[in-house]
Design an enzyme around this catalytic site. Structure first.
Site, PDB file in Angstrom:
ATOM      1  CE1 TYR A 155      68.520 -65.429 -70.501  1.00 50.74           C
ATOM      2  CE2 TYR A 155      67.506 -65.187 -68.157  1.00 50.74           C
ATOM      3  CZ  TYR A 155      68.032 -64.493 -69.134  1.00 50.74           C
ATOM      4  OH  TYR A 155      67.955 -63.504 -69.429  1.00 50.74           O
ATOM      5  CE  LYS A 159      71.464 -63.148 -69.135  1.00 48.76           C
ATOM      6  NZ  LYS A 159      71.851 -62.118 -71.000  1.00 48.76           N
ATOM      7  NE  ARG A 203      59.852 -61.291 -71.173  1.00 47.97           N
ATOM      8  CZ  ARG A 203      61.100 -60.903 -71.355  1.00 47.97           C
ATOM      9  NH1 ARG A 203      62.268 -60.365 -70.293  1.00 47.97           N
ATOM     10  NH2 ARG A 203      61.556 -59.821 -72.223  1.00 47.97           N
ATOM     11  NE  ARG A 308      62.862 -62.980 -60.763  1.00 48.21           N
ATOM     12  CZ  ARG A 308      62.961 -64.540 -61.952  1.00 48.21           C
ATOM     13  NH1 ARG A 308      63.380 -65.398 -62.092  1.00 48.21           N
ATOM     14  NH2 ARG A 308      62.086 -63.855 -62.813  1.00 48.21           N
TER      15      ARG A 308
HETATM   16  C1  UGA Z   1      61.833 -64.076 -67.095  1.00 56.96           C
HETATM   17  C2  UGA Z   1      63.389 -64.338 -67.279  1.00 56.96           C
HETATM   18  O1  UGA Z   1      63.421 -65.697 -66.960  1.00 56.96           O
HETATM   19  C3  UGA Z   1      64.232 -63.683 -66.457  1.00 56.96           C
HETATM   20  O2  UGA Z   1      65.090 -63.593 -67.223  1.00 56.96           O
HETATM   21  C4  UGA Z   1      63.475 -62.102 -66.592  1.00 56.96           C
HETATM   22  O3  UGA Z   1      64.255 -61.237 -65.617  1.00 56.96           O
HETATM   23  C5  UGA Z   1      61.702 -61.892 -66.117  1.00 56.96           C
HETATM   24  O4  UGA Z   1      61.583 -62.581 -66.501  1.00 56.96           O
HETATM   25  C6  UGA Z   1      61.654 -60.545 -66.400  1.00 56.96           C
HETATM   26  O5  UGA Z   1      61.107 -60.250 -67.637  1.00 56.96           O
HETATM   27  O6  UGA Z   1      62.831 -59.211 -66.169  1.00 56.96           O
HETATM   28  P1  UGA Z   1      60.012 -64.893 -65.280  1.00 56.96           P
HETATM   29  O7  UGA Z   1      59.223 -64.261 -63.738  1.00 56.96           O
HETATM   30  O8  UGA Z   1      60.296 -66.226 -64.197  1.00 56.96           O
HETATM   31  O9  UGA Z   1      61.719 -64.453 -66.015  1.00 56.96           O
HETATM   32  O10 UGA Z   1      59.268 -64.918 -66.670  1.00 56.96           O
HETATM   33  P2  UGA Z   1      57.473 -64.880 -67.568  1.00 56.96           P
HETATM   34  O11 UGA Z   1      57.578 -65.648 -67.577  1.00 56.96           O
HETATM   35  O12 UGA Z   1      57.112 -63.650 -66.870  1.00 56.96           O
HETATM   36  O13 UGA Z   1      56.763 -65.826 -64.922  1.00 56.96           O
HETATM   37  C7  UGA Z   1      56.864 -65.276 -64.518  1.00 56.96           C
HETATM   38  C8  UGA Z   1      55.761 -65.763 -63.306  1.00 56.96           C
HETATM   39  O14 UGA Z   1      54.195 -66.107 -64.263  1.00 56.96           O
HETATM   40  C9  UGA Z   1      55.619 -67.118 -63.509  1.00 56.96           C
HETATM   41  O15 UGA Z   1      55.942 -67.646 -62.578  1.00 56.96           O
HETATM   42  C10 UGA Z   1      54.958 -68.322 -64.771  1.00 56.96           C
HETATM   43  O16 UGA Z   1      54.901 -69.067 -64.025  1.00 56.96           O
HETATM   44  C11 UGA Z   1      53.785 -67.354 -64.581  1.00 56.96           C
HETATM   45  N1  UGA Z   1      52.685 -66.970 -65.891  1.00 56.96           N
HETATM   46  C12 UGA Z   1      53.676 -66.829 -67.040  1.00 56.96           C
HETATM   47  C13 UGA Z   1      51.330 -67.620 -65.954  1.00 56.96           C
HETATM   48  O17 UGA Z   1      51.597 -68.226 -64.601  1.00 56.96           O
HETATM   49  N2  UGA Z   1      50.848 -67.677 -66.874  1.00 56.96           N
HETATM   50  C14 UGA Z   1      51.490 -67.665 -67.920  1.00 56.96           C
HETATM   51  O18 UGA Z   1      50.536 -66.841 -68.688  1.00 56.96           O
HETATM   52  C15 UGA Z   1      52.568 -67.291 -67.846  1.00 56.96           C
END
Ligand code: UGA
Length: 359
Positions: A155, A159, A203, A308
């Protein structure tokens, strides 16, 4: 003077549903809201014109671009659970389907405000010499993605390539553009609740709220140690309205939009959400957190960024804008929204005694 006409592609999604109403509230604007569904967009508005269409139809893109003054392009498959399971769809949605849009905006001399992602920075913030940086900066931070078998970065790479296409059209073909890199926007109507209005892993915000609604465990990848800087949808929308208004200042710019003051661990987010639920549902059973391996949730090919944090000096300067809402202010209204839309949980929950906001 006739009102400015703005096409919002993806107006029915989470961000679009916050941005489109804010744009009509902020000025004399007509919106062409393009999406395949509008469930999140709220009541009809006389200046928001709903166009049910897919953005991978070039004829639709051409028609919409011709008619409007500016395009906000928000469509994406932006859920990490898809990057390693549906990489080809992710590449099309983030890149292939949008190249015709960029070309149409350049050909018809229309302003393009494209929503990219903080994911372009990749695994960690490094400067041009490979030295670690605390915050991710638009001009100084490189793009550090993982090897091909870590499909997580599919992704980010798609992007990034679209950003480069936009940049090149700006430099060499006169395209007027602004690229926005959102950093973890959270708010009402985000994603879906698995088994209710979607399938798979949303997410983290919706994952945790779904678990709280079901009375299930909140699953912490890597012990919930990864950190994110969350920004409220309200603060985020304030920046986008300013981008629209400050046309000259934002021409040819790439902007981080996030809130560096809200840098917390995922474990802390889980605790904050559990407490907010408990405050709404006193006397409920404890919320439970469980550590899991990333593979258990995402399958092979997942990878992550430990931290981040956006550098928002440029957004502050160009937009005269400041994010204001803390995590504590942001979360309760989100929980209220989910409870109102999805009902009370089947198994009530409350935070475990002694549960601490972790690392
Ligand atoms: C995602 C997208 O890839 C980005 O493009 C976007 O900008 C961003 O979300 C956003 O919400 O703005 P990321 O932050 O990795 O990126 O997405 P999440 O799925 O929300 O994960 C955040 C963190 O939570 C990660 O470390 C993931 O491993 C963790 N997580 C997620 C958990 O620990 N448990 C869960 O049940 C889900």
């Amino acid at each position: 003077m006739r009102p400015e006409r703005i096409a919002v592609l993806g107006a029915g999604g989470f961000l679009g549903s916050h941005i489109a109403p804010a744009l009509v509230a902020a000025g004399d604007t007509e919106i062409d809201a393009v999406d395949v569904q509008f469930d999140k967009l709220g009541p009809e508005h006389e200046r928001i014109h709903r166009i049910r269409a897919r953005i991978d139809e070039p004829a639709i893109i051409d028609e919409v671009v011709r008619r409007c003054d500016a395009v906000l392009s928000l469509t994406a498959l932006c859920n990490p659970a898809l990057y390693n399971t549906k990489p080809l769809e992710v590449i099309d949605a983030s890149y292939s389907d949008l190249v015709p849009l960029v070309k149409a905006c350049a050909a018809h001399r229309k302003r393009l405000i494209h929503f990219s992602t903080c994911e372009v920075y990749g695994r960690t913030a490094l400067d041009a010499a490979g030295r670690p940086m605390r915050e991710m900066n638009e001009e100084e931070t490189g793009f550090f993605l993982g090897p091909l078998d870590r499909e997580r970065w599919t992704y980010a790479c798609a992007k990034q390539l679209l950003e480069r296409v936009i940049w090149a059209y700006g430099r060499h073909q006169g395209l007027e553009f602004t690229v926005i890199r959102p950093f973890n926007v959270i708010g009402a109507r985000m994603d879906f609740i698995p088994g209710v209005d979607g399938e798979g892993v949303p997410r983290v915000l919706a994952s945790f709220i779904g678990a709280l609604l079901r009375g299930d465990e909140l699953l912490l990848v890597d012990g919930g140690r990864p950190r994110r800087s969350f920004i409220s949808a309200e603060d985020f929308v304030g920046a986008i309205v300013a981008v629209l208004k400050r046309r000259d200042a934002c021409r040819g710019e790439v902007l981080n939009v996030g809130n560096p003051s809200n840098d917390i661990s995922i474990r802390e987010l889980a605790v904050a959400l559990s407490r907010a639920f408990a405050a709404r549902l006193p006397g409920a059973a404890p919320a439970r957190l469980r550590n899991v391996a990333a593979e258990e949730i995402y399958g092979p090919g997942y990878d992550d960024t430990a931290e981040r944090i956006p550098d928002i000096a440029k957004a502050r300067r160009l937009l005269d804008w400041e994010p204001r809402m803390s995590i504590a202010e942001t979360i309760p209204p989100i929980v209220d929204d989910y409870l109102a839309r999805y009902g009370q949980p089947a198994t009530p929950i409350r935070p475990a005694a002694g549960m601490q906001g972790g690392q």
